[in-house]
Design a protein around this motif. Structure first.
Motif, PDB file in Angstrom:
ATOM      1  N   VAL A  79      38.171  37.561  46.903  1.00  0.00           N
ATOM      2  CA  VAL A  79      37.635  37.207  45.583  1.00  0.00           C
ATOM      3  C   VAL A  79      38.767  36.749  44.666  1.00  0.00           C
ATOM      4  O   VAL A  79      38.643  35.772  43.922  1.00  0.00           O
ATOM      5  N   HIS A  80      39.918  37.467  44.761  1.00  0.00           N
ATOM      6  CA  HIS A  80      41.068  37.039  43.953  1.00  0.00           C
ATOM      7  C   HIS A  80      41.506  35.643  44.349  1.00  0.00           C
ATOM      8  O   HIS A  80      41.840  34.807  43.507  1.00  0.00           O
ATOM      9  N   LEU A  95      39.151  33.152  42.877  1.00  0.00           N
ATOM     10  CA  LEU A  95      39.348  32.998  41.432  1.00  0.00           C
ATOM     11  C   LEU A  95      40.659  32.286  41.139  1.00  0.00           C
ATOM     12  O   LEU A  95      40.797  31.606  40.133  1.00  0.00           O
ATOM     13  N   VAL A 133      40.694  28.550  40.631  1.00  0.00           N
ATOM     14  CA  VAL A 133      40.259  27.979  39.352  1.00  0.00           C
ATOM     15  C   VAL A 133      41.445  27.402  38.573  1.00  0.00           C
ATOM     16  O   VAL A 133      41.404  26.234  38.158  1.00  0.00           O
ATOM     17  N   SER A 164      33.613  26.642  42.525  1.00  0.00           N
ATOM     18  CA  SER A 164      34.160  27.999  42.526  1.00  0.00           C
ATOM     19  C   SER A 164      33.053  29.021  42.715  1.00  0.00           C
ATOM     20  O   SER A 164      33.224  30.016  43.430  1.00  0.00           O
TER      21      SER A 164
END
Lengths: 400, 172
Positions: free
Chosen positions: B27-28, B31, B34, B65
Motif C-alpha cells: 500500500v505504501h 501511495l 502518487v 492510483s
C-alpha cells in the motif's frame, strides 16, 4: 452617471486594494506578494464561508425538522462556529497505536489542500480570477482528484475495519460519480469551445430576446447537464442522500472514525470546501458565472452576483440533505452507471444538435427549442421507465 | 536557474520511484507512486504542456492510483510470493517480464534519441493549445486513438473474464 461610476469603483475595489498593498513592497517581492494575497484571500473568504455554512446548515436542518437549532452561543446562535472551532482545537488529538502515523496525519492535510487548490481557477468576478489557465476546467478536476487518495489514506491508515470499509465504499462512489460529473461538463466545453473558465463565463454573456440571460442552464442541453452535474456533485462531496461513506447507522463515522480534535475538523472543512468548490464550478459553467441576471441589474458588482448564486446553490444542497433519505449502496451504484452516465451522454448529443442548429432562421428556432426539449426529456424518461420496470408501482396497505 | 528546475523535478521523480520500489508494504508503494506521477505532471507543466500535465494528474492520481490500491487490497498477498517462487514456471515468467520491459525501454530510448530537442522559448506561449491538440487527436492521429481505445476495451474485457473465472472457482 454617478451610479455607474460608483459601481465601477466597487467593481474594481479588490484590484485597487491589492495594488495599494503591493505598491508598498519592493519589486522583487511584488509577484510573490501578489500570489500570496490571492491565496490569503481565498483561504480567509472560504474558511469564513465554511464557518457560516456549518451554522446555516444546522439552522436549516433544524427548521426543516421543526426545532430551533443552535441558539445558545451569541445572539440567535450566531457565535456557534466560533465555539465549535475553540472546542475542536483544544480537544485531545488521538492517534490509534496500530495506526500508520504518517498517512494518518497526511490524509486530512492532502484533503484540505486539494479542496483549496481547486478554487484557484474560478472566476469570482469580472476582474477576480486567481489564476487564468487555458485548461482551467481540467485543473479543477485534477486538484479535486487528490481527495480520493486522501479518503483512502484516512481509511487505511486508521487500521479500523469500519474506516477501511468506508474508505472502499467512498472510493467506489467517488470513481462512479466522477464519470457523470466530467461528462456533464463536456457539452459546456464543446459549446464554449474552450477549457478556460474565463472564456466559458464570457460565452454566457447576453440575453435571449432581451429578457432571459444566455446562461447555459437556460438551454435544453444546459438544463440536463446542470442537473446531472449537481447530482454527481452531491455524491462527490459525500453529502446526503449520498453520504454512505460516513453512514453513521452502519459504519460509525466511516473514515473519520479514528480522527479526533482538529484533524476531525479538517475533514469537515474539506467536505464543505469541496461542496463549495463544486458549487462555484456549477455557477461558472451553467449559471453564467458573475453575469447579472438582467441588464438593468448590472450596476451591482459582479462578485456579489457570483456570491448570491453560490449562496442559493449551497442552500439548495442543504435543503436536499434535509428532505431526501439516504440511498442504499447498490441503488447508489445503479443510479450512477445505469442512469446518470447515459443521460450525460445524451446531453452531449443534445449539445451537438444545439450547436449544429445555431444558424437556423425564420420559424425554425421554435422547432429547435422543441427538439432540444424533447432530447432533454426523452432519454431520462425512457431510461427511468426501463430501470424501474418490475419494481413498481408499490402498493401500501394500511390497517383500517 | 531555469535549467535547474527540470533536473530537480527529475531527481524528485526518480527518488519517489526508488522509494516506491524500496518500500515493503504494497500500500505504501502504491501511495508512493502518487508523488512520482505528480512530479511528472510538474515536468510537463514546466515544459508548457498544461493540458497534458492536468490530464496526467486527473488520470493517474485520480484513477490509476485508486485502481492499483484496489488491486492490492482485493488480492491476497499472504504467502503469494513464496508460492510463485515454488511454481516451476516462475523462471519463464520472469524472463518474459524482463523481455517486455527491455522491449518497451528500447522503443522509448529509440524515440527519445531520435527526437530533436529544441530549446524552449519560455517567454512565448506554447504553440499547441488545447484546440490544436484535440484537432490532431480526432483528425490526423485518429487511427492511433482508435487503436488505443480498442486495446483498452480488450484489456477491460480480459479483466472481466479473469475476475469471472476466479468467482466460479470460489463457488465450486
Amino acid at each position: 452617471m454617478s451610479a455607474s461610476t460608483a459601481s465601477g469603483v466597487l467593481e474594481t475595489f479588490p484590484l485597487e486594494a491589492r495594488a495599494f498593498l503591493l505598491e508598498r513592497l519592493p519589486t522583487p517581492w511584488g509577484w510573490l506578494a501578489a500570489s500570496l494575497l490571492s491565496i490569503g484571500a481565498i483561504v480567509v473568504v472560504f474558511a469564513s464561508i465554511f464557518a457560516i455554512s456549518t451554522l446555516l446548515e444546522r439552522k436549516i436542518l433544524a427548521r426543516i425538522q421543526n426545532r430551533p437549532g443552535p441558539n445558545r452561543v451569541g445572539p440567535g446562535g450566531l457565535l456557534q462556529p466560533l465555539a465549535d472551532a475553540i472546542k475542536t482545537i483544544t480537544k485531545e488529538d488521538i492517534v490509534p497505536r496500530s495506526a500508520d502515523g504518517l498517512l494518518h496525519f497526511l490524509a486530512p492535510v492532502v484533503l484540505v489542500a486539494g479542496a483549496l487548490l481547486s478554487f484557484a481557477v474560478i472566476p469570482f468576478g469580472r476582474h477576480l480570477v486567481p489564476v487564468e489557465l487555458e485548461a482551467g476546467v481540467l485543473f479543477f478536476f485534477a486538484a479535486a482528484a487528490s481527495s480520493e487518495v486522501a479518503v483512502f489514506m484516512a481509511g487505511w491508515a486508521s487500521r479500523n475495519k469500519y474506516a477501511m470499509l468506508a474508505a472502499m465504499r467512498a472510493l467506489a462512489q467517488l470513481i462512479s460519480y466522477e464519470l457523470p460529473l466530467v461528462l456533464a461538463v463536456v457539452p459546456v466545453v464543446m459549446l464554449a469551445g474552450s477549457l478556460s473558465t474565463v472564456e466559458i463565463v464570457a460565452a454566457q454573456a447576453g440575453w435571449w430576446g432581451g429578457i432571459l440571460p444566455q446562461w447555459h442552464v437556460f438551454s435544453p442541453w444546459g438544463l440536463g447537464a446542470f442537473l446531472v452535474f449537481m447530482i454527481a456533485a452531491l455524491a462527490e462531496s459525500n453529502r446526503s442522500p449520498f453520504d454512505l461513506p460516513e453512514a453513521e447507522s452502519e459504519l460509525i463515522a466511516g473514515h473519520l472514525t479514528e480522527y479526533s480534535g482538529f484533524k476531525y475538523a479538517l475533514f469537515f472543512m474539506a467536505e464543505y470546501l469541496g461542496m463549495t468548490a463544486l458549487c462555484c464550478l456549477a455557477v461558472t459553467l451553467f449559471l453564467g458565472g458573475w453575469h447579472a441576471p438582467s441588464a438593468f441589474l448590472e450596476f451591482v458588482p459582479s462578485y456579489l452576483w457570483f456570491g448570491a448564486k453560490l449562496g442559493v446553490l449551497i442552500v439548495v444542497l442543504m435543503w436536499i440533505r434535509g428532505t431526501v433519505p439516504r440511498l442504499r449502496i447498490d441503488q447508489l451504484m445503479r443510479l450512477s452507471w445505469k442512469f446518470l452516465v447515459p443521460v450525460a451522454l445524451g446531453t452531449i448529443v443534445n449539445a451537438a444538435f444545439w450547436h449544429s442548429s445555431a444558424e437556423w432562421g425564420g420559424a425554425w428556432p421554435a422547432v429547435r427549442w422543441a427538439a432540444g426539449v424533447a432530447l432533454l426529456l426523452g432519454p431520462p424518461a425512457w431510461l427511468a421507465r426501463r430501470l424501474s420496470a418490475g419494481l413498481g408501482p408499490r402498493v401500501y396497505r394500511y390497517a383500517t | 536557474m531555469d535549467a535547474l528546475v527540470p533536473i530537480l523535478l527529475g531527481l524528485f521523480v526518480l527518488a519517489a520511484g526508488a522509494t516506491a520500489l524500496a518500500l515493503r508494504n504494497p500500500v505504501h508503494t502504491a501511495l508512493c507512486l502518487v508523488p512520482t506521477w505528480v512530479g511528472l505532471a510538474a515536468i510537463y507543466s514546466w515544459a508548457g504542456a498544461e493540458f497534458v500535465a492536468f490530464a496526467q494528474v486527473l488520470v493517474y492520481v485520480g484513477a490509476v492510483s485508486i485502481v492499483v490500491l484496489f488491486a492490492v487490497l482485493l488480492t491476497r498477498l499472504d504467502g503469494a510470493v513464496e508460492r510463485e517462487r515454488a511454481s516451476p514456471r516462475w523462471r519463464r515468467r520472469a524472463l518474459i517480464g524482463v523481455l517486455v520491459a527491455a522491449g518497451v525501454g528500447g522503443v522509448l530510448a529509440y524515440s527519445i534519441l531520435n527526437t530533436e530537442l529544441t530549446p524552449v522559448n519560455r517567454a512565448m506561449p506554447p504553440e499547441t493549445g488545447v484546440r490544436e491538440l484535440g484537432e490532431r487527436l480526432v483528425g490526423t492521429d485518429v487511427v492511433a486513438l482508435l487503436a488505443v481505445g480498442v486495446l483498452l476495451t480488450v484489456a477491460l474485457l480480459g479483466g472481466v473474464v479473469v475476475a469471472a473465472r476466479e468467482g466460479r472457482e470460489d463457488g465450486a
